[in-house]
Every structure is written in C-alpha cells, then in structure tokens.
Design a protein around this motif. Sequence first.
Motif, PDB file in Angstrom:
ATOM      1  N   THR A  93       0.834  -1.203   0.000  1.00 22.59           N
ATOM      2  CA  THR A  93       0.000   0.000   0.000  1.00 22.59           C
ATOM      3  C   THR A  93       0.868   1.251   0.000  1.00 22.59           C
ATOM      4  OG1 THR A  93      -1.773  -1.147   1.159  1.00 22.59           O
ATOM      5  CG2 THR A  93      -1.777   1.259   1.294  1.00 22.59           C
ATOM      6  N   GLY A  94       0.558   2.171  -0.905  1.00 18.60           N
ATOM      7  CA  GLY A  94       1.286   3.439  -0.970  1.00 18.60           C
ATOM      8  C   GLY A  94       2.436   3.475  -1.945  1.00 18.60           C
ATOM      9  N   TRP A  95       2.784   2.336  -2.528  1.00 16.70           N
ATOM     10  CA  TRP A  95       3.946   2.304  -3.410  1.00 16.70           C
ATOM     11  C   TRP A  95       3.729   3.115  -4.687  1.00 16.70           C
ATOM     12  CZ3 TRP A  95       6.250  -3.355  -3.728  1.00 16.70           C
ATOM     13  CH2 TRP A  95       7.139  -3.530  -2.652  1.00 16.70           C
ATOM     14  N   THR A  96       4.782   3.830  -5.060  1.00 16.37           N
ATOM     15  CA  THR A  96       4.877   4.487  -6.364  1.00 16.37           C
ATOM     16  C   THR A  96       5.718   3.601  -7.286  1.00 16.37           C
ATOM     17  OG1 THR A  96       6.782   5.689  -5.511  1.00 16.37           O
ATOM     18  CG2 THR A  96       4.653   6.824  -5.447  1.00 16.37           C
ATOM     19  N   THR A  97       5.921   4.037  -8.517  1.00 12.35           N
ATOM     20  CA  THR A  97       6.682   3.231  -9.463  1.00 12.35           C
ATOM     21  C   THR A  97       8.109   2.958  -8.991  1.00 12.35           C
ATOM     22  OG1 THR A  97       6.971   5.329 -10.662  1.00 12.35           O
ATOM     23  CG2 THR A  97       5.433   3.727 -11.595  1.00 12.35           C
ATOM     24  N   ASP A  98       8.791   3.979  -8.462  1.00  8.42           N
ATOM     25  CA  ASP A  98      10.166   3.771  -8.017  1.00  8.42           C
ATOM     26  C   ASP A  98      10.223   2.868  -6.794  1.00  8.42           C
ATOM     27  OD1 ASP A  98       8.889   6.012  -6.736  1.00  8.42           O
ATOM     28  OD2 ASP A  98      10.805   6.550  -5.837  1.00  8.42           O
TER      29      ASP A  98
END
Length: 249
Positions: A93-98
Amino acid sequence: MKTSPFDWILISLLSILLSACVTNGTNQSPKPQSSPLSQDMTNSTEEITYLALGDSYTIGEGVSDSDTYPAQLTSLLSTKGIKMAKPKIIATTGWTTDELQQGIQAAEIDDNTYSIVTLLIGVNNQYRGRTVENYKGEFEQLLDQAIAFADGKTNRVVVISIPDWGVTKFADQQQVDKAKIASEIDAYNRTQQTISEGKGVTFIDITEEYREIGHLKENLAADGLHPSGKIYRSWAQQLEGVLVERLQD
C-alpha cells in the motif's frame, strides 16, 4: 439346391469384408476430441506460476487474501483445469513506481521467470502530484522487467489501468477536485496504454467501469477508498478472458 463347401467359404469371406467396411466406414461413431487446453494444461504436471506487481490494489488493502484479484484469477484458472501455483505478489500500500522497483530488487527474484505477469501501478504517483513524464520513464522500466520475468513472452504480460479513486467515499470526505483527479489518471492511463501496446503487451481498461460502480457501498472496502472483492472479481474475470487461451502458447 445344395450349397457346396466352396460356396460356404465364399459367403464367409463376403461377411468378413462387409463387417470390415461397416467398422471402418461412415457408420463408425467418431471419438470425442479433447480441447487443446485440456490436453496441454490439465495433463501437465507443471504448475503455472503467476507474478503480480503493484500497490494497494494488487495486495488488496481492506479485503481478505482470497478476495484479491491475483487470488481470484488463480482460482478462476484452476476451475479450467489449469494447475496453478500460489501467486507471488510484490506490492505494498502506498507504493509508487520507483518504490515498486525497489520492492522487486529487495525480493531477489531477478533470475526467476513466471508463466503470467500482471502490472498495476501509478495511483500513488498521481496522488503525490508527480508528473506524467516522470511516471513514463519509470513505468517503462517496470514493464521491461515484467516482460523479462515472463521470459520475454509479451502475450503473457497484462497491464491493468489505474482506477479513479476520485469516485470513492474517501474522495468525498477529502473534498478533492474530482475532475482534476480524473484528468490526471486519464493521462497516466494513456501513457500506460501507449507504452504497453508499443511493446506488444495487453492493456486492460478497468477505469471506466470503476467510475460507474466504484462509489457503490458494496463495491468499497471498509476504508471507503479501496475496492471490495466484487470489484476485484470483475478484474480477475477480465484477466482470465485474456490469459486462458494464451497459456497454451
């Protein structure tokens, strides 16, 4: 008139020939044919492996493990007689692409390959106000990784569009600019689709349907933001429709 022994021999030979013609001719009942799927997949001792890459939508924030779309897809394919291994999920949860890239690196699966790979990422990039240009480069790197994990089989990789969280109860409570969210998510999804199709990867648009039904109580998890198992069921069914045939390749 009496029949000679030679006549009886001739009659016996004719009977045998007629019997053979009936057996080998058009009166013979055709044998049932098995489908290629049942032959190739149900008779195989090798399990189909599945790698799901993403964020809260992939890990299924707010729903049970069995209600996530990776779990439901695995179940649906299993009902087709396909031997499925437990899906490998790299998502938080909360992850962005990087951050997903970092998560993949931390999982130490660089040398692994999988029968199926799905990718759903980007909502947190939009939420944090990152540019589409920044997203474009990082998404393409992730998609290249996904293709590598599928052993280069682009037809076994599926990209899922980003849902519009602006339709949810959470968005109502936050009093956000829903038109702005929709416009930005559309831009992200167009970028995804262009890159995916350019690499020969299937892009599934779940966003428009989600905009119509994502706000309904039964389609929301308890947090009022994430989808319920009913929504994930729809996504799993769409993935099944794409992948069930391709698993024969």
